[in-house]
Motif scaffolding. Structure first.
Motif, PDB file in Angstrom:
ATOM      1  N   LEU A   1       0.844  -1.186   0.000  1.00  0.00           N
ATOM      2  CA  LEU A   1       0.000   0.000   0.000  1.00  0.00           C
ATOM      3  C   LEU A   1       0.881   1.238   0.000  1.00  0.00           C
ATOM      4  O   LEU A   1       1.949   1.257   0.623  1.00  0.00           O
ATOM      5  CB  LEU A   1      -0.907   0.027   1.234  1.00  0.00           C
ATOM      6  CG  LEU A   1      -1.884  -1.147   1.412  1.00  0.00           C
ATOM      7  CD1 LEU A   1      -2.597  -1.022   2.752  1.00  0.00           C
ATOM      8  CD2 LEU A   1      -2.886  -1.187   0.275  1.00  0.00           C
TER       9      LEU A   1
ATOM     10  N   ASP B   1      -4.829   2.331  10.073  1.00  0.00           N
ATOM     11  CA  ASP B   1      -6.139   2.572   9.469  1.00  0.00           C
ATOM     12  C   ASP B   1      -6.496   1.496   8.435  1.00  0.00           C
ATOM     13  O   ASP B   1      -7.654   1.390   8.024  1.00  0.00           O
ATOM     14  CB  ASP B   1      -6.176   3.944   8.795  1.00  0.00           C
ATOM     15  CG  ASP B   1      -6.265   5.085   9.794  1.00  0.00           C
ATOM     16  OD1 ASP B   1      -6.583   4.833  10.977  1.00  0.00           O
ATOM     17  OD2 ASP B   1      -5.987   6.237   9.402  1.00  0.00           O
ATOM     18  N   ASN B   2      -5.498   0.712   8.012  1.00  0.00           N
ATOM     19  CA  ASN B   2      -5.727  -0.265   6.949  1.00  0.00           C
ATOM     20  C   ASN B   2      -5.603  -1.723   7.397  1.00  0.00           C
ATOM     21  O   ASN B   2      -5.724  -2.623   6.569  1.00  0.00           O
ATOM     22  CB  ASN B   2      -4.755  -0.007   5.791  1.00  0.00           C
ATOM     23  CG  ASN B   2      -5.183   1.164   4.921  1.00  0.00           C
ATOM     24  OD1 ASN B   2      -6.039   1.034   4.059  1.00  0.00           O
ATOM     25  ND2 ASN B   2      -4.591   2.325   5.172  1.00  0.00           N
TER      26      ASN B   2
END
Length: 227
Positions: free
Chosen positions: A65, A83-84
């Protein structure tokens, strides 16, 4: 025994020299139900992205990412990573460090058996060339703490880094954890103590779960010098 998904994130920035070794230590873990997030945190001047993508192609647990936010500091990268995450638990690994092969399995088993929100292993500081000699483990011991007891204990014992620890993801997802922007050092200490403040139980184990490699610039230092 349950087999919960564990998210492990690595912040990668100018990481070509060490990232291969770090990723190998993850894909070789005895615990296999992993989500391995490689966070491309800023524009590298080497082949970091290409190397990370090569692992993504050969192991479907690896996900690359890119942090495209305005904050590509270490704290910004950690926030993007957290957050991921999709795992029931999470831990982290610096791009130039490695984990013992049984690190995640050891942490997960204790978390499940003891119903702990945080399991804290031990970091071993070692020379780059002497990683293998550190694998012999000491006698196994563990101790349970309430959140207040553990915060006091970790301050006294100077054990405030996130490395070598497993956290229940709900500690982050269900609470308002503040991650200050623009930090390049000590950012994990601030996050760690916020997570601890919401934990019902913390278990500390006298087992090495993280190899912190000395005699090289840290990921945070590398990035700060280059920005």
């Amino acid at each position: 025994m349950p087999n919960p998904l564990v998210s492990v994130y690595i912040l990668a920035y100018n990481s070509e020299k060490y990232l291969d070794r770090s990723l190998q230590s993850l894909i070789s873990q005895t615990y296999t139900n992993l989500e391995i997030l490689v966070i491309i945190n800023g524009k590298s001047n080497d082949n970091t992205l290409r190397l990370a993508e090569s692992y993504q192609l050969k192991d479907n647990r690896v996900c690359v990412l890119t942090n495209e936010s305005d904050d590509t500091s270490i704290s910004g990268g950690r926030k993007f990573a957290l957050d991921n995450i999709n795992g029931i638990y999470f831990t982290d690994l610096d791009h130039d460090d490695v984990l013992p092969n049984d690190a995640i399995q050891t942490l997960v088993e204790i978390a499940i058996i003891e119903k702990a929100d945080i399991v804290a292993g031990k970091c071993l500081f070692c020379e780059d060339k002497n990683i293998d000699c550190a694998i012999e483990q000491q006698e196994y011991k563990q101790q349970s703490f309430s959140r207040v007891e553990y915060i006091e204990h970790s301050i006294i014992s100077h054990d405030w880094m996130m490395h070598g620890k497993l956290y229940a993801s709900t500690l982050y997802k269900n609470n308002k954890i503040i991650i200050s922007a623009g930090l390049y050092s000590s950012e994990d200490i601030l996050i760690h103590y916020q997570l601890c403040s919401f934990a019902r139980m913390v278990v500390e184990i006298k087992r090495i779960t993280y190899f912190f490699i000395k005699n090289q610039l840290s990921s945070s230092h590398n990035q700060k010098l280059s920005d």
